[in-house]
Design a protein around this motif. Sequence first.
Motif, PDB file in Angstrom:
ATOM      1  N   ARG A  42      -3.600   6.562   1.907  1.00  0.00           N
ATOM      2  CA  ARG A  42      -4.211   6.166   0.639  1.00  0.00           C
ATOM      3  C   ARG A  42      -5.733   6.165   0.753  1.00  0.00           C
ATOM      4  O   ARG A  42      -6.443   6.565  -0.169  1.00  0.00           O
ATOM      5  N   LYS A  43      -6.221   5.738   1.904  1.00  0.00           N
ATOM      6  CA  LYS A  43      -7.669   5.708   2.134  1.00  0.00           C
ATOM      7  C   LYS A  43      -8.244   7.111   2.195  1.00  0.00           C
ATOM      8  O   LYS A  43      -9.363   7.366   1.728  1.00  0.00           O
ATOM      9  N   ARG A  44      -7.468   8.045   2.763  1.00  0.00           N
ATOM     10  CA  ARG A  44      -7.925   9.437   2.851  1.00  0.00           C
ATOM     11  C   ARG A  44      -7.677  10.202   1.563  1.00  0.00           C
ATOM     12  O   ARG A  44      -8.222  11.282   1.362  1.00  0.00           O
ATOM     13  N   GLY A  45      -6.805   9.669   0.718  1.00  0.00           N
ATOM     14  CA  GLY A  45      -6.485  10.363  -0.525  1.00  0.00           C
ATOM     15  C   GLY A  45      -5.431  11.431  -0.365  1.00  0.00           C
ATOM     16  O   GLY A  45      -5.306  12.321  -1.207  1.00  0.00           O
ATOM     17  N   GLY A  46      -4.632  11.373   0.698  1.00  0.00           N
ATOM     18  CA  GLY A  46      -3.577  12.348   0.924  1.00  0.00           C
ATOM     19  C   GLY A  46      -2.199  11.714   0.897  1.00  0.00           C
ATOM     20  O   GLY A  46      -2.033  10.548   0.538  1.00  0.00           O
ATOM     21  N   SER A  47      -1.203  12.483   1.309  1.00  0.00           N
ATOM     22  CA  SER A  47       0.174  12.004   1.329  1.00  0.00           C
ATOM     23  C   SER A  47       0.479  11.359   2.678  1.00  0.00           C
ATOM     24  O   SER A  47       0.028  11.828   3.727  1.00  0.00           O
ATOM     25  N   TYR A  48       1.270  10.282   2.659  1.00  0.00           N
ATOM     26  CA  TYR A  48       1.623   9.633   3.919  1.00  0.00           C
ATOM     27  C   TYR A  48       2.568  10.488   4.751  1.00  0.00           C
ATOM     28  O   TYR A  48       2.782  10.237   5.938  1.00  0.00           O
ATOM     29  N   LEU A  49       3.142  11.546   4.148  1.00  0.00           N
ATOM     30  CA  LEU A  49       4.007  12.452   4.890  1.00  0.00           C
ATOM     31  C   LEU A  49       3.229  13.251   5.930  1.00  0.00           C
ATOM     32  O   LEU A  49       3.822  13.862   6.825  1.00  0.00           O
ATOM     33  N   LYS A  50       1.893  13.259   5.821  1.00  0.00           N
ATOM     34  CA  LYS A  50       1.052  13.966   6.779  1.00  0.00           C
ATOM     35  C   LYS A  50       0.403  13.022   7.785  1.00  0.00           C
ATOM     36  O   LYS A  50      -0.441  13.444   8.583  1.00  0.00           O
ATOM     37  N   ASP A  51       0.808  11.764   7.779  1.00  0.00           N
ATOM     38  CA  ASP A  51       0.194  10.772   8.651  1.00  0.00           C
ATOM     39  C   ASP A  51       1.049  10.547   9.900  1.00  0.00           C
ATOM     40  O   ASP A  51       2.258  10.318   9.807  1.00  0.00           O
ATOM     41  N   GLY A  52       0.401  10.593  11.079  1.00  0.00           N
ATOM     42  CA  GLY A  52       1.116  10.430  12.335  1.00  0.00           C
ATOM     43  C   GLY A  52       1.695   9.044  12.533  1.00  0.00           C
ATOM     44  O   GLY A  52       2.790   8.894  13.092  1.00  0.00           O
ATOM     45  N   VAL A  53       0.972   8.017  12.078  1.00  0.00           N
ATOM     46  CA  VAL A  53       1.472   6.646  12.229  1.00  0.00           C
ATOM     47  C   VAL A  53       2.742   6.451  11.402  1.00  0.00           C
ATOM     48  O   VAL A  53       3.703   5.807  11.846  1.00  0.00           O
ATOM     49  N   TRP A  54       2.749   7.007  10.193  1.00  0.00           N
ATOM     50  CA  TRP A  54       3.934   6.907   9.336  1.00  0.00           C
ATOM     51  C   TRP A  54       5.131   7.571  10.009  1.00  0.00           C
ATOM     52  O   TRP A  54       6.245   7.032  10.000  1.00  0.00           O
ATOM     53  N   TRP A  55       4.908   8.722  10.629  1.00  0.00           N
ATOM     54  CA  TRP A  55       6.003   9.412  11.310  1.00  0.00           C
ATOM     55  C   TRP A  55       6.468   8.661  12.538  1.00  0.00           C
ATOM     56  O   TRP A  55       7.650   8.717  12.910  1.00  0.00           O
ATOM     57  N   SER A  56       5.556   7.936  13.203  1.00  0.00           N
ATOM     58  CA  SER A  56       5.979   7.105  14.335  1.00  0.00           C
ATOM     59  C   SER A  56       6.895   5.985  13.845  1.00  0.00           C
ATOM     60  O   SER A  56       7.843   5.590  14.531  1.00  0.00           O
ATOM     61  N   GLY A  57       6.610   5.459  12.642  1.00  0.00           N
ATOM     62  CA  GLY A  57       7.493   4.472  12.033  1.00  0.00           C
ATOM     63  C   GLY A  57       8.852   5.063  11.710  1.00  0.00           C
ATOM     64  O   GLY A  57       9.894   4.405  11.868  1.00  0.00           O
ATOM     65  N   THR A  58       8.858   6.314  11.258  1.00  0.00           N
ATOM     66  CA  THR A  58      10.112   7.000  10.963  1.00  0.00           C
ATOM     67  C   THR A  58      10.935   7.194  12.232  1.00  0.00           C
ATOM     68  O   THR A  58      12.161   7.010  12.236  1.00  0.00           O
ATOM     69  N   LEU A  59      10.244   7.565  13.318  1.00  0.00           N
ATOM     70  CA  LEU A  59      10.933   7.728  14.599  1.00  0.00           C
ATOM     71  C   LEU A  59      11.523   6.395  15.060  1.00  0.00           C
ATOM     72  O   LEU A  59      12.656   6.343  15.558  1.00  0.00           O
ATOM     73  N   SER A  60      10.771   5.310  14.874  1.00  0.00           N
ATOM     74  CA  SER A  60      11.278   3.981  15.227  1.00  0.00           C
ATOM     75  C   SER A  60      12.512   3.638  14.417  1.00  0.00           C
ATOM     76  O   SER A  60      13.473   3.047  14.929  1.00  0.00           O
ATOM     77  N   MET A  61      12.495   4.003  13.139  1.00  0.00           N
ATOM     78  CA  MET A  61      13.650   3.732  12.279  1.00  0.00           C
ATOM     79  C   MET A  61      14.881   4.494  12.771  1.00  0.00           C
ATOM     80  O   MET A  61      15.995   3.945  12.807  1.00  0.00           O
TER      81      MET A  61
END
Length: 314
Positions: A42-61
Amino acid sequence: MMALEIRGTSPHIAAGVWIAVISSFINGSTFVLHKKGILRSRKRGGSYLKDGVWWSGTLSMIVGQIGNFLAYNAAPAVVVTPLGALGVLFGAVLASYILQEQLDVLGKLGCVMCCCGSVVLIIHSPKSESVTSSLELEERLADPVFITYASLVVLLLVVLMVWVAPAHGTSNIMVYVSICSLLGSFTVTSSKGLGLAAQDAFSGGPSSSRALGLFLGLLGTLAVSILIQFTFINKALEHYSSNMFEAIYYVTFTATVITASAILFREWTTVGVVDCLGMLCGLTTVAVGALLLRISSEASLIWKQAAKRPDKID
């Protein structure tokens, strides 16, 4: 120590408990990492689907869900589910460092109550299994009581997702919480049922083809339920604090899972009055703890908004 507290525990139940504990910590990090990824994007103005931290959360899930699957097939659901309170505690601590969602005295007390209530639920929960084969599982799935319950849950989910969520999801956290919790009725029972169906589906016996059909049906139900849960969890994290959502979600999820397990697997048919009262007290303690966490989160939000007003006036 925790395994010793479970009366009459067997090795596979003890293993299920410890797997559930580890999975709870992993799942506790999921909401925090997803929230961090959403805020970064949100701070960068892009999609969270391109964020590495978000994907690390997905991997944890994913890892957490695999752990849950193993735990639910090693121990009764009413033993495994309450251990999710440990994830609430870990998530709250993690959020204070990663998201700066600091907990006040009420928030810390709420986390402690969630964990204490979880222990009480474990001590008083049933330890016996009443469904041991795919044939018995099919009979339970065809039970009119379970069919009625499942139909009502599906109807309520459709109403919530199609009409209520678009209109009130961003203003009332209980909309997203209710959707994700009700889906737990299918994710947990499907996980439990998969273990039973797999025993006959891949045994090569005369009923293997029928069991395989049941296995695939449960697998499809589990996959769809998890995907929908995943979608609405991220929608919730876009608008609400991870601490508040995780705590409330845990309480409602626990209630729906215990209800679904009671109807389908009848895991508490041998529980006496004392244990029923003990489970009620444990669940009440967890609910109060979650309420304190929500109050703490809302108070923190109000304080932050008040602190920003002088800057805006200047």
